[in-house]
Design an enzyme around this catalytic site. Structure first.
Site, PDB file in Angstrom:
ATOM      1  N   SER A 179       0.792  -1.226   0.000  1.00  0.00           N
ATOM      2  CA  SER A 179       0.000   0.000   0.000  1.00  0.00           C
ATOM      3  C   SER A 179       0.823   1.273   0.000  1.00  0.00           C
ATOM      4  CB  SER A 179      -0.944   0.002   1.211  1.00  0.00           C
ATOM      5  OG  SER A 179      -0.221  -0.100   2.424  1.00  0.00           O
ATOM      6  N   HIS A 207      -5.605  -3.840  -2.214  1.00  0.00           N
ATOM      7  CA  HIS A 207      -5.396  -2.810  -3.228  1.00  0.00           C
ATOM      8  C   HIS A 207      -5.347  -3.377  -4.645  1.00  0.00           C
ATOM      9  CE1 HIS A 207      -4.541   0.450  -0.342  1.00  0.00           C
ATOM     10  NE2 HIS A 207      -4.085  -0.543   0.413  1.00  0.00           N
ATOM     11  N   LYS A 239     -12.132  -0.085  -0.900  1.00  0.00           N
ATOM     12  CA  LYS A 239     -11.185   0.480  -1.869  1.00  0.00           C
ATOM     13  C   LYS A 239     -11.763   0.332  -3.276  1.00  0.00           C
ATOM     14  CE  LYS A 239      -7.357  -0.264   1.308  1.00  0.00           C
ATOM     15  NZ  LYS A 239      -8.173  -0.785   2.443  1.00  0.00           N
TER      16      LYS A 239
END
Length: 387
Positions: A179, A207, A239
């Protein structure tokens, strides 16, 4: 002030002196590339809403409809009376999306990671963690009570040497996309070393899911890895999917084990059913709308090309996470504040989130950004970095 609280006050002053003090900002608008924050309109380049789903009208509509049907709160834990049809349907759809037997919802990614690792390991076992893993993975390993080993970032040889010395059950844990650096974990090599040493492999693809892969299946789709090669997949919903919560996907045995043993699943209230329904709507869009991933890829390439022309120290990342290394924490904050004054929101990331001496600007992109906005950002960076 009591002596104990006086010590806390001293600690806070020490954090401030090191330019590591963190403060919250108050947003006054929906999430998006244009953000109203503390009374100012800003171009947002620090969100994890990569696909622009957090304020998508279909997702918002699904949330409102479900709130009318189910109410606001879920009322209890999943194992009491909080597990609705919406939760169950989302779990089945996430299992199908990831190509796994089953999926299990958790209220947050942090709780998922802590629950999984502590359920699978005990004091006689060993957990192996990449040195740059997210804090939730590290905390999960420590909570488990297992022997805790960290290997050099993405270093398969170092990991293999450590695995040879381990006894008991062995669990290798890694981020999919890291990240703070934006690089990909070497999952094919990790799956092979896990197989060779009779270890489990757990991937936190927070992610990557929705963003990477032809159909948004994340790093496992990108590398062509199946359930028997990566035993545990964790994904977050806040996300790429733009909502809230997390899930773990894997075999029937894995999911049943977590239902029986994961304290962070058993002893917490289920996330609201309306969130589950909003995520079901988002998941459909993530699968169907490939243009979002294609656009993200083009925007990222445009930024990297421009940043290299400007001589910016951009890390080796092909993801929508594009960190610019500054080094000094004070300087990173100064540049971030300069960009803020110019109308751009980009966070300065400092230790302990990243290693000492590697403070950075963490630039992230959304499919809702336009090429013109990327160019505006590059112009602002060129001015801010020379001030």
């Amino acid at each position: 002030m009591t002596p104990a609280f006086a010590q806390l006050a001293d600690n806070l002053e020490n954090i401030a002196r090191q330019n590591l003090y963190r403060s919250r900002r108050v947003t006054e608008s929906p999430q998006g590339v244009n953000l109203q924050l503390d009374g100012r309109k800003l171009l947002n380049f620090c969100s994890n809403d990569y696909l622009g789903m957090a304020n998508h009208p279909d997702v918002v509509k699904a949330f409102k409809t479900a709130a009318n049907q189910y109410g606001v709160g879920s009322g209890s834990a999943h194992l009491i009376c909080g597990h609705s049809f919406a939760h169950h349907a989302l779990e089945e759809e996430l299992a199908a999306f990831t190509g796994r037997d089953r999926a299990l919802l958790f209220s947050t990614g942090y709780m998922a990671n802590m629950g999984v690792i502590s359920s699978l390991l005990g004091r006689a076992d060993t957990v192996f963690e990449d040195r740059l893993n997210h804090a939730s993975l590290l905390d999960g390993g420590l909570l488990s009570g297992a022997r805790f080993k960290r290997y050099a970032h993405a270093d398969i040889d170092h990991l293999g040497t450590s695995l040879q010395k381990a006894a008991g059950n062995k669990l290798i844990v890694t981020d999919g996309i890291f990240s703070m650096d934006g690089d990909f974990a070497p999952l094919k090599e990790l799956s092979l070393v896990a197989k060779n040493h009779n270890a489990w492999l757990m991937v936190d693809d927070a992610h990557g899911l929705g963003i990477i892969g032809a159909h948004g299946g994340g790093l496992l789709e990108y590398y062509g890895l199946k359930q028997d090669e990566v035993a545990v997949l964790m994904g977050t919903l806040g996300k790429g999917f733009g909502t809230f919560g997390a899930f773990v996907a894997g075999s029937e045995v894995l999911i049943e084990t977590l239902i029986q043993k994961a304290r962070t699943y058993i002893y917490t209230t289920a996330l609201p059913a309306a969130i589950a329904e909003a995520t079901r709507a988002s998941l459909k869009l993530v699968i169907a709308e490939n243009w979002r991933r294609d656009k993200l890829e083009k925007l990222t390439a445009r930024f990297r090309s421009g940043a290299q022309q400007l001589g910016l120290q951009v890390m080796a990342s092909s993801s929508p996470i594009q960190p610019i290394v500054i080094g000094d924490s004070k300087r990173a904050v100064e540049i971030s504040n300069g960009l803020l004054n110019a109308g751009f929101l980009i966070s300065a990331i400092r230790p302990p989130t990243v290693p000492q001496g590697s403070a950075r600007l963490r630039v992230t992109f959304s499919a809702m950004h336009e090429e013109q906005q990327i160019d505006q950002l590059l112009d602002a960076l060129a001015k801010s970095m020379t001030c």
